[in-house]
Structure formats: C-alpha cells, structure tokens
Design a protein around this motif. Sequence first.
Motif, PDB file in Angstrom:
ATOM      1  N   UNK A   2       0.836  -1.210   0.000  1.00 39.76           N
ATOM      2  CA  UNK A   2       0.000   0.000   0.000  1.00 39.76           C
ATOM      3  C   UNK A   2       0.869   1.257   0.000  1.00 39.76           C
ATOM      4  N   UNK A  89      -7.451   2.896  -5.615  1.00 45.38           N
ATOM      5  CA  UNK A  89      -8.166   1.640  -5.808  1.00 45.38           C
ATOM      6  C   UNK A  89      -7.369   0.507  -5.197  1.00 45.38           C
ATOM      7  N   UNK A  90      -7.680   0.129  -3.973  1.00 47.30           N
ATOM      8  CA  UNK A  90      -6.856  -0.863  -3.302  1.00 47.30           C
ATOM      9  C   UNK A  90      -6.956  -2.243  -3.937  1.00 47.30           C
ATOM     10  N   UNK A  92      -8.269  -4.524  -7.609  1.00 47.34           N
ATOM     11  CA  UNK A  92      -8.707  -4.494  -8.994  1.00 47.34           C
ATOM     12  C   UNK A  92     -10.211  -4.682  -9.120  1.00 47.34           C
TER      13      UNK A  92
ATOM     14  N   UNK B   2      -2.280   2.295  -4.381  1.00 48.97           N
ATOM     15  CA  UNK B   2      -2.653   1.565  -3.160  1.00 48.97           C
ATOM     16  C   UNK B   2      -3.214   0.186  -3.483  1.00 48.97           C
ATOM     17  N   UNK B   3      -2.682  -0.400  -4.554  1.00 44.73           N
ATOM     18  CA  UNK B   3      -3.296  -1.619  -5.024  1.00 44.73           C
ATOM     19  C   UNK B   3      -2.724  -2.880  -4.384  1.00 44.73           C
ATOM     20  N   UNK B   4      -3.626  -3.794  -4.097  1.00 42.70           N
ATOM     21  CA  UNK B   4      -3.221  -5.114  -3.652  1.00 42.70           C
ATOM     22  C   UNK B   4      -2.578  -5.820  -4.836  1.00 42.70           C
ATOM     23  N   UNK B   5      -1.466  -6.501  -4.602  1.00 40.00           N
ATOM     24  CA  UNK B   5      -0.831  -7.218  -5.705  1.00 40.00           C
ATOM     25  C   UNK B   5      -1.577  -8.526  -5.970  1.00 40.00           C
ATOM     26  N   UNK B   6      -1.212  -9.134  -7.088  1.00 38.87           N
ATOM     27  CA  UNK B   6      -1.797 -10.416  -7.435  1.00 38.87           C
ATOM     28  C   UNK B   6      -1.488 -11.453  -6.348  1.00 38.87           C
ATOM     29  N   UNK B   9      -3.988 -11.229  -3.686  1.00 37.72           N
ATOM     30  CA  UNK B   9      -5.255 -11.818  -4.099  1.00 37.72           C
ATOM     31  C   UNK B   9      -5.200 -13.335  -4.036  1.00 37.72           C
TER      32      UNK B   9
END
Lengths: 138, 138
Positions: A2, A89-90, A92, B2-6, B9
């Motif tokens: 983050x 957008x934390x 996808x 601020x995106x969660x990585x793959x 997920x």
Amino acid sequence: MMELTRKGEYAIRGILYLARQPQGKLSLVGEIAAASGVPKTFLAKILQDFTKVGLVYSFRGTGGGFSLARTPDRITLREVVEAVEGPILPNRCLIGAGSCENDSSCLVHPVWKRVRDEIVTILDGVTIEELAGEDHPT
Amino acid sequence: MMELTRKGEYAIRGILYLARQPQGKLSLVGEIAAASGVPKTFLAKILQDFTKVGLVYSFRGTGGGFSLARTPDRITLREVVEAVEGPILPNRCLIGAGSCENDSSCLVHPVWKRVRDEIVTILDGVTIEELAGEDHPT
DNA sequence: CTATAAAAAGACAAAAAAGGTCCTTTAGGT
DNA sequence: ACCTAAAGGACCTTTTTTGTCTTTTTATAG
C-alpha cells in the motif's frame, strides 16, 4: 504494501513549494526541483499532470512558470496524490464490473470498498495549506 | 494506487479454500491451486509464507499437505495480506526514524499514520470465516 | 533401507512498473 | 527573428512482480 510511490512523494513536495510562494508568483521547474530535491525532468512530468487536472496554471515563454490554480486551502491531499498516481483503488475488483468474476458473491469486495472510502475520506480532509504550515498562523 | 498485488489476491483465494475444507483435512498445493485458479508453483511460495508466520500447518511426504493452523474465525484478513505482502505501510516515512529527514516537522507523516491505522483496523475486523461464507449460517 | 510422495529452499527468468533522461515541438515574450 | 520555458514523446535503466525449474529435505509405505 500500500505504498505511496516516489512520484507521489515528489508531487507533494512540489505542490508544497508552490503553496509556500507568494500568491500569484510564478516558479520555474528548475527552481521547484532544486528547492524540493526532486529530479528536474521528472518533476516536469509531475507538473504536467497537475496542469492537466487543473491544480496548477502553467505559462510558457519568458517570464513563464507554474503557480497554483487555487488557494492552498482549496486543494486536498487526495487531489494531489490522485493527479499523479490515478484513483485510489486498493483492489482491482473495484475498477469495473467484469473484472471481479465473483461479483456479488465476492465477499472481499466490500472490504476493499470500505478501505478505499476511508483513505479517500482522510486524504480529502487534509488541505495542502495545512501541510504547508508556517505562513498562515492558526 | 494503493493496489493489492496479485500475490495478495492469490493468498486470499488460497486461504479461503483451506477455510472451506472440513476441519483437519489436508490439502495439496496442486489441489488448492486448481480449485482457486492460482499458478501452482506461485501458490507454493505463498503457502510457505503462511507456514512461516504460523497461519497454516504443513506436512511433508505421503499423506502430507496443508491445513489451517487456527479456525477461520481466528484468522483476520490483515494477517493473510501481511503474511505475503509485508506490513501495511502507505509511506516510507513510517518505516524508521532516519528515513524521513523532515521528522517532526513533516506534516504529511501523521496523515499516513492515520491512513495506515484505518486500513489496519478495517482488515483486522474481518475474519476469513466471514469471507468464506456459506458453511456457517449466521 | 529403498522407493515414493510432498513440501522447502533457492536459483533463475520474463514481464511489468517505477524512476528517470533526452530531444523535439509548441507557445509566448523581446 | 530570437530567446525562454513548458508540452509532448521517445527512450532507457532499475526495481518489483510474477512466475518457473531444479534440488534438497522430510516423511511415509512397502
């Protein structure tokens, strides 16, 4: 995780410099870059982003430069960050309908929405005037 | 931003699969990977991360596999995400003293701290039992 | 005690993103 | 015309992400 990118940090430093200048004064890329310790050509791109979203005015030619397009109390930290890094957008999932095949059954989805909303609320609540400090006692 | 990585997920998907298995049953990497649509070798690394922080048990050899180390209601989303992505730190400032030369005068600092605290609070408040859904009506 | 099964560990590699430079073009001023 | 400064775009380097593959360790079964 983050993490804010360097670009985001530079963007904040750059706009803080502008916020600390006398109202209406124009600053050159080189001047801002030197003062805030940011690579000049990189900062130029950042300032372009600012101009595109209307955060700053830019003027070309002799006597040109950059200035804020609004008073610092009407620019939020969120605007600055999103100008260079795109929307917060934390996950996808939140982008569009099709991207999360789980959709309504995806229980993680609403959690990230909450996270985004909280971040947005915090960053929207901070103006760059507050961050610039000093020259506006109280 | 601020995106969660793959990886993050995948980690969630993987642990949700484990959470949906009967208590104490062991699952193979290949099985989890196939069921949750994650590349097998990549998932293997993720499961290793889980084991390191004690989220899952792993057993080698014939009849081996993975199982949760705790019941799903005692594993939070934060633990899962941090297991594979490291601590939630929206800004480098927050890592250590020396990294932010501005330190006390850095007014941006406390804002990121608030952001981190909010995210942590939200993610700590969600258990993977809640996310796994179904098999625990109400 | 050997063969087999499965995770652990680690080296490697492709793809994407971040971080940054440089050159040409456009707009404005003298 | 000539200079100045931003705009735009091509390009490059480094780092991170997203994997794969091979070898090693640990455990079980025969």
